[in-house]
Write an enzyme that holds these catalytic residues in place. Structure first.
Site, PDB file in Angstrom:
ATOM      1  N   ASN A  64       0.852  -1.193   0.000  1.00 20.46           N
ATOM      2  CA  ASN A  64       0.000   0.000   0.000  1.00 20.46           C
ATOM      3  C   ASN A  64       0.891   1.247   0.000  1.00 20.46           C
ATOM      4  OD1 ASN A  64      -1.407   2.287   1.140  1.00 20.46           O
ATOM      5  ND2 ASN A  64      -3.086   0.914   1.627  1.00 20.46           N
TER       6      ASN A  64
ATOM      7  N   ASP B  84      -0.146   4.502   0.072  1.00 21.08           N
ATOM      8  CA  ASP B  84      -0.822   5.725   0.557  1.00 21.08           C
ATOM      9  C   ASP B  84       0.128   6.690   1.263  1.00 21.08           C
ATOM     10  OD1 ASP B  84      -3.178   4.562  -0.240  1.00 21.08           O
ATOM     11  OD2 ASP B  84      -3.934   4.190   1.791  1.00 21.08           O
ATOM     12  N   HIS B  85       0.991   6.118   2.136  1.00 19.29           N
ATOM     13  CA  HIS B  85       1.755   7.024   2.999  1.00 19.29           C
ATOM     14  C   HIS B  85       2.984   7.624   2.317  1.00 19.29           C
ATOM     15  CE1 HIS B  85      -1.198   6.539   5.927  1.00 19.29           C
ATOM     16  NE2 HIS B  85      -0.993   5.250   6.063  1.00 19.29           N
TER      17      HIS B  85
ATOM     18  N   ARG C  16       3.890  18.746   2.196  1.00 20.09           N
ATOM     19  CA  ARG C  16       4.266  20.005   1.546  1.00 20.09           C
ATOM     20  C   ARG C  16       3.373  20.321   0.348  1.00 20.09           C
ATOM     21  NH1 ARG C  16       9.310  21.964   3.531  1.00 20.09           N
ATOM     22  NH2 ARG C  16       8.923  21.719   5.746  1.00 20.09           N
TER      23      ARG C  16
ATOM     24  N   HIS D 102      -5.606   3.701  -1.329  1.00 19.26           N
ATOM     25  CA  HIS D 102      -6.924   4.051  -0.795  1.00 19.26           C
ATOM     26  C   HIS D 102      -7.230   5.479  -1.228  1.00 19.26           C
ATOM     27  CE1 HIS D 102      -9.608   4.325   3.100  1.00 19.26           C
ATOM     28  NE2 HIS D 102     -10.260   4.651   2.004  1.00 19.26           N
TER      29      HIS D 102
ATOM     30  N   ARG E 265      -9.379   8.231  -0.629  1.00 24.74           N
ATOM     31  CA  ARG E 265     -10.360   8.619   0.389  1.00 24.74           C
ATOM     32  C   ARG E 265     -11.232   9.743  -0.136  1.00 24.74           C
ATOM     33  NH1 ARG E 265      -8.927   6.719   5.799  1.00 24.74           N
ATOM     34  NH2 ARG E 265     -10.606   8.095   6.457  1.00 24.74           N
TER      35      ARG E 265
ATOM     36  N   ARG F  99      -7.031  12.946   1.177  1.00 25.60           N
ATOM     37  CA  ARG F  99      -5.961  13.463   2.045  1.00 25.60           C
ATOM     38  C   ARG F  99      -4.571  13.000   1.633  1.00 25.60           C
ATOM     39  NH1 ARG F  99      -7.197  10.101   7.552  1.00 25.60           N
ATOM     40  NH2 ARG F  99      -9.184  11.165   7.335  1.00 25.60           N
TER      41      ARG F  99
ATOM     42  N   GLU G  24      -8.678   0.552  -2.660  1.00 23.34           N
ATOM     43  CA  GLU G  24      -9.530   0.584  -1.462  1.00 23.34           C
ATOM     44  C   GLU G  24     -10.391   1.829  -1.550  1.00 23.34           C
ATOM     45  OE1 GLU G  24      -7.261   0.834   2.079  1.00 23.34           O
ATOM     46  OE2 GLU G  24      -6.172  -1.001   1.709  1.00 23.34           O
TER      47      GLU G  24
ATOM     48  N   THR H 159      -6.900   6.498  10.427  1.00 20.46           N
ATOM     49  CA  THR H 159      -6.812   5.428   9.440  1.00 20.46           C
ATOM     50  C   THR H 159      -8.082   4.591   9.568  1.00 20.46           C
ATOM     51  OG1 THR H 159      -5.503   3.538   8.670  1.00 20.46           O
ATOM     52  CG2 THR H 159      -5.514   3.943  11.034  1.00 20.46           C
ATOM     53  N   THR H 160      -8.268   3.630   8.675  1.00 19.72           N
ATOM     54  CA  THR H 160      -9.471   2.800   8.723  1.00 19.72           C
ATOM     55  C   THR H 160      -9.562   2.127  10.093  1.00 19.72           C
ATOM     56  OG1 THR H 160      -9.003   2.393   6.410  1.00 19.72           O
ATOM     57  CG2 THR H 160     -10.733   1.071   7.405  1.00 19.72           C
TER      58      THR H 160
ATOM     59  N   GLU I 171     -11.213  -9.520   3.160  1.00 22.84           N
ATOM     60  CA  GLU I 171      -9.931  -9.125   3.743  1.00 22.84           C
ATOM     61  C   GLU I 171     -10.155  -9.001   5.236  1.00 22.84           C
ATOM     62  OE1 GLU I 171      -7.723  -5.794   2.132  1.00 22.84           O
ATOM     63  OE2 GLU I 171      -6.528  -5.626   3.963  1.00 22.84           O
TER      64      GLU I 171
ATOM     65  N   HIS J 162      -3.809  -4.637   7.827  1.00 19.61           N
ATOM     66  CA  HIS J 162      -3.940  -3.498   8.731  1.00 19.61           C
ATOM     67  C   HIS J 162      -3.041  -3.678   9.947  1.00 19.61           C
ATOM     68  CE1 HIS J 162      -5.376   0.125  10.579  1.00 19.61           C
ATOM     69  NE2 HIS J 162      -5.970   0.404   9.428  1.00 19.61           N
ATOM     70  N   GLY J 163      -2.070  -2.793  10.060  1.00 21.64           N
ATOM     71  CA  GLY J 163      -1.196  -2.792  11.224  1.00 21.64           C
ATOM     72  C   GLY J 163      -0.133  -3.878  11.214  1.00 21.64           C
TER      73      GLY J 163
ATOM     74  N   GLY K  98       1.063  -1.499   4.387  1.00 22.40           N
ATOM     75  CA  GLY K  98       1.428  -0.153   3.956  1.00 22.40           C
ATOM     76  C   GLY K  98       2.370   0.556   4.911  1.00 22.40           C
ATOM     77  N   HIS K  99       1.840   0.952   6.064  1.00 22.56           N
ATOM     78  CA  HIS K  99       2.582   1.858   6.931  1.00 22.56           C
ATOM     79  C   HIS K  99       3.956   1.323   7.330  1.00 22.56           C
ATOM     80  CE1 HIS K  99       3.609   4.151  10.556  1.00 22.56           C
ATOM     81  NE2 HIS K  99       3.030   5.141   9.906  1.00 22.56           N
TER      82      HIS K  99
HETATM   83  N1  PXP Z   1      -5.939  -3.193   4.298  1.00 19.99           N
HETATM   84  C1  PXP Z   1      -6.895  -2.234   4.368  1.00 19.99           C
HETATM   85  C2  PXP Z   1      -8.289  -2.573   3.951  1.00 19.99           C
HETATM   86  C3  PXP Z   1      -6.573  -0.931   4.804  1.00 19.99           C
HETATM   87  O1  PXP Z   1      -7.540   0.010   4.859  1.00 19.99           O
HETATM   88  C4  PXP Z   1      -5.247  -0.633   5.126  1.00 19.99           C
HETATM   89  C5  PXP Z   1      -4.872   0.752   5.532  1.00 19.99           C
HETATM   90  O2  PXP Z   1      -5.107   1.623   4.473  1.00 19.99           O
HETATM   91  C6  PXP Z   1      -4.286  -1.663   5.024  1.00 19.99           C
HETATM   92  C7  PXP Z   1      -4.679  -2.933   4.626  1.00 19.99           C
HETATM   93  C8  PXP Z   1      -2.850  -1.420   5.324  1.00 19.99           C
HETATM   94  O3  PXP Z   1      -2.674  -1.068   6.665  1.00 19.99           O
HETATM   95  P1  PXP Z   1      -1.267  -0.584   7.166  1.00 19.99           P
HETATM   96  O4  PXP Z   1      -0.969   0.725   6.487  1.00 19.99           O
HETATM   97  O5  PXP Z   1      -1.456  -0.449   8.635  1.00 19.99           O
HETATM   98  O6  PXP Z   1      -0.268  -1.641   6.779  1.00 19.99           O
END
Ligand code: PXP
Length: 238
Positions: free
Chosen positions: A7, A9-10, A18, A43, A45, A49, A70, A100-101, A151, A191-192, A213-214
């Site tokens: 992922n 996103d970050h 910036r 994702h 959103r 953001r 997503e 976050t979600t 998921e 997630h996480g 992702g993160h």
């Molecule tokens: N899966 C879903 C459905 C999510 O919404 C997210 C966060 O956007 C992730 C996985 C990834 O989570 P993380 O960034 O904590 O790894």
């Protein structure tokens, strides 16, 4: 072998610090694929953001593996998804104020609408995944509305305060993965997840794919995207 969806996103979060051009999530996706990622996740959103519409269109052009979008189950997003045609859409709940979600999608309570969105997306040949808590009622609802994948939300496992709570959550993820698979759903999880807590998840044989992702972006800041993805893959592939 479990697939890894990265992922990005970050990467866009750092760019938006910036409101500039760099770092570019599209470039990050290219590097992640070069490092062996099996897919790219973003994702879009409602508040835009981090990932912007333009990022999504560009990702659709450059991703060569598998693009998983997503998004919230709204008319606006369904229209965008059918225009962009990613390989997969993962429906997630969205609250404006959340960082976050926060939880899984409540498929059971919003059944008619979710079923309709799943139908529309599948009619456009998009594989549909529903992001749900490890909860039997939600998994059953996901299967009943003809989603392709569930998921499983691993957030409570990842954020558990102590080992006993973590083991309880792990067992829920394990049994709900089995249930989802028995009901005919493909199973992914995310997630996480990070370089440590991912290890126990790897033993759950029903899980086909992890979306992370993160933790990968956090490591990429220190060692680069390519190494960060390779390190995760090395853990996943033993
Ligand atoms: N899966 C879903 C459905 C999510 O919404 C997210 C966060 O956007 C992730 C996985 C990834 O989570 P993380 O960034 O904590 O790894």
């Amino acid at each position: 072998m479990m697939r890894l969806g990265v992922n990005v996103d970050h990467i866009a979060t750092v760019r938006e610090a910036r409101r500039g051009k760099r770092p570019d999530p599209v470039a990050a996706a290219i590097v992640a694929e070069m490092a062996g990622a099996d897919g790219i996740v973003c994702h879009l959103r409602e508040d835009r953001r981090h990932i912007k519409d333009k990022d999504l269109f560009l990702l659709k052009e450059i991703v060569k593996t598998h693009l998983n979008l997503e998004m919230a189950a709204t008319d606006e997003m369904v229209n965008l998804a059918t225009e962009v045609a990613p390989d997969m859409v993962t429906l997630v709940p969205e609250k404006r104020e959340e960082v976050t979600t926060e939880g899984g999608l409540d498929v059971a309570s919003n059944y008619d609408w979710i079923e309709e969105v799943v139908r529309q997306l599948r009619n456009h040949n998009i594989v549909v995944s529903l992001f749900v808590d490890p909860d039997l009622e939600q998994i059953k609802a996901a299967a009943r509305c003809q989603a392709d994948y569930a998921e499983i939300h691993t957030g409570l496992y990842a954020n558990a305060d102590d080992l006993s709570a973590m083991n309880d959550e792990l067992e829920k993820i394990r049994s709900m993965s089995m249930a989802a698979s028995k009901l005919g759903l493909g199973v992914s999880a995310g997630h996480g997840l990070d370089y440590h807590n991912v290890r126990d998840i790897l033993d759950i044989e029903q899980i086909e794919e992890l979306n992370i992702g993160h933790a990968i972006v956090a490591k990429a800041v220190m060692v680069g995207m390519e190494s960060a993805v390779r390190e995760m893959l090395a853990i996943m592939r033993g």
